[in-house]
Design a protein around this motif. Structure first.
Motif, PDB file in Angstrom:
ATOM      1  N   CYS A 228       0.757  -1.366   0.023  1.00  0.00           N
ATOM      2  CA  CYS A 228      -0.021  -0.446  -0.225  1.00  0.00           C
ATOM      3  C   CYS A 228       1.265   0.936  -0.124  1.00  0.00           C
ATOM      4  O   CYS A 228       1.904   1.391   0.780  1.00  0.00           O
ATOM      5  CB  CYS A 228      -1.110  -0.074   0.905  1.00  0.00           C
ATOM      6  SG  CYS A 228      -1.833   1.426   1.628  1.00  0.00           S
TER       7      CYS A 228
ATOM      8  N   LYS B 194       0.367   3.813   1.172  1.00  0.00           N
ATOM      9  CA  LYS B 194       0.090   4.805   2.474  1.00  0.00           C
ATOM     10  C   LYS B 194       0.918   4.275   3.567  1.00  0.00           C
ATOM     11  O   LYS B 194       1.434   5.043   4.469  1.00  0.00           O
ATOM     12  CB  LYS B 194      -1.610   5.165   1.997  1.00  0.00           C
ATOM     13  CG  LYS B 194      -2.256   6.290   1.461  1.00  0.00           C
ATOM     14  CD  LYS B 194      -2.904   6.557   1.646  1.00  0.00           C
ATOM     15  CE  LYS B 194      -3.317   7.893   1.613  1.00  0.00           C
ATOM     16  NZ  LYS B 194      -4.847   8.513   2.170  1.00  0.00           N
ATOM     17  N   CYS B 195       0.142   3.277   3.827  1.00  0.00           N
ATOM     18  CA  CYS B 195       0.667   2.255   4.693  1.00  0.00           C
ATOM     19  C   CYS B 195       1.643   1.117   4.824  1.00  0.00           C
ATOM     20  O   CYS B 195       2.500   0.981   5.842  1.00  0.00           O
ATOM     21  CB  CYS B 195      -0.249   2.055   5.925  1.00  0.00           C
ATOM     22  SG  CYS B 195      -1.472   0.854   5.206  1.00  0.00           S
TER      23      CYS B 195
ATOM     24  N   CYS C 290      -4.133  -0.168   0.311  1.00  0.00           N
ATOM     25  CA  CYS C 290      -5.288  -1.579   0.395  1.00  0.00           C
ATOM     26  C   CYS C 290      -6.611  -0.899   1.272  1.00  0.00           C
ATOM     27  O   CYS C 290      -7.154  -0.197   1.274  1.00  0.00           O
ATOM     28  CB  CYS C 290      -3.935  -1.676   2.221  1.00  0.00           C
ATOM     29  SG  CYS C 290      -4.147  -0.699   3.699  1.00  0.00           S
TER      30      CYS C 290
ATOM     31  N   CYS D 258      -6.948   1.785   4.140  1.00  0.00           N
ATOM     32  CA  CYS D 258      -6.574   2.758   3.280  1.00  0.00           C
ATOM     33  C   CYS D 258      -7.778   3.376   3.068  1.00  0.00           C
ATOM     34  O   CYS D 258      -7.990   4.064   2.737  1.00  0.00           O
ATOM     35  CB  CYS D 258      -5.659   3.044   2.723  1.00  0.00           C
ATOM     36  SG  CYS D 258      -4.144   3.024   4.176  1.00  0.00           S
TER      37      CYS D 258
HETATM   38 ZN   LIG Z   1      -3.064   0.907   3.736  1.00  0.00          ZN
END
Ligand SMILES: [Zn+2]
Ligand SMILES: [Zn+2]
Length: 138
Positions: free
Chosen positions: A7, A9-10, A23, A26
């Motif tokens: 992902c 972002k994370c 994901c 998110c």
């Molecule tokens: Zn994520």
């Protein structure tokens, strides 16, 4: 079908598809933010809000807001003042990633590039012929 990726972002591992670029966790967060933004912007007094105004009032990340616009979640026909910056010159646009001027410039550059490549290829061809010729002469 999708690809297993991280992902953006994370960094969690998830199955990336055409419709999902983050994901589940998110994605749900983005949906929640979208709901907030949508609740805000659908109000009559906010319908003509500019992007920076929306960012300021809702606290949404500008990139995410632009993503919503690009995805078509926020319809520009409904919210005429929403838009984002041209990736090249920063002027205000509502579709694609470049403004009309930059798209034109890109096309021109591409044309010049193609012509240049063609010329180079022709030169190489000529050289090949010359080499071939000299070899035959020997
Ligand atoms: Zn994520
Ligand atoms: Zn531009």
């Amino acid at each position: 079908m999708g690809d297993v990726s991280n992902c953006p972002k994370c960094r969690a591992i998830f199955l990336r598809t055409k419709f999902r670029d983050v994901c589940d966790k998110c994605f749900k967060e983005e949906e929640k933010i979208f709901e907030e933004v949508y609740q805000y912007i659908r109000k009559k007094e906010n319908r003509k809000a500019m992007i920076n105004q929306v960012v300021e009032d809702t606290g949404v990340d500008e990139d995410l807001l632009i993503k919503f616009i690009k995805m078509g979640k926020l319809k520009l026909s409904q919210f005429p003042n929403l838009g984002y910056k041209c990736e090249s010159c920063g002027s205000f646009i509502q579709e694609g990633s470049l403004c009309a001027t930059c798209t034109n410039n890109m096309r021109k550059q591409l044309k010049t590039y193609n012509q240049e490549e063609k010329r180079k290829a022709e030169l190489i061809e000529k050289e090949k012929k010359v080499t071939f010729y000299t070899k035959n002469e020997e």
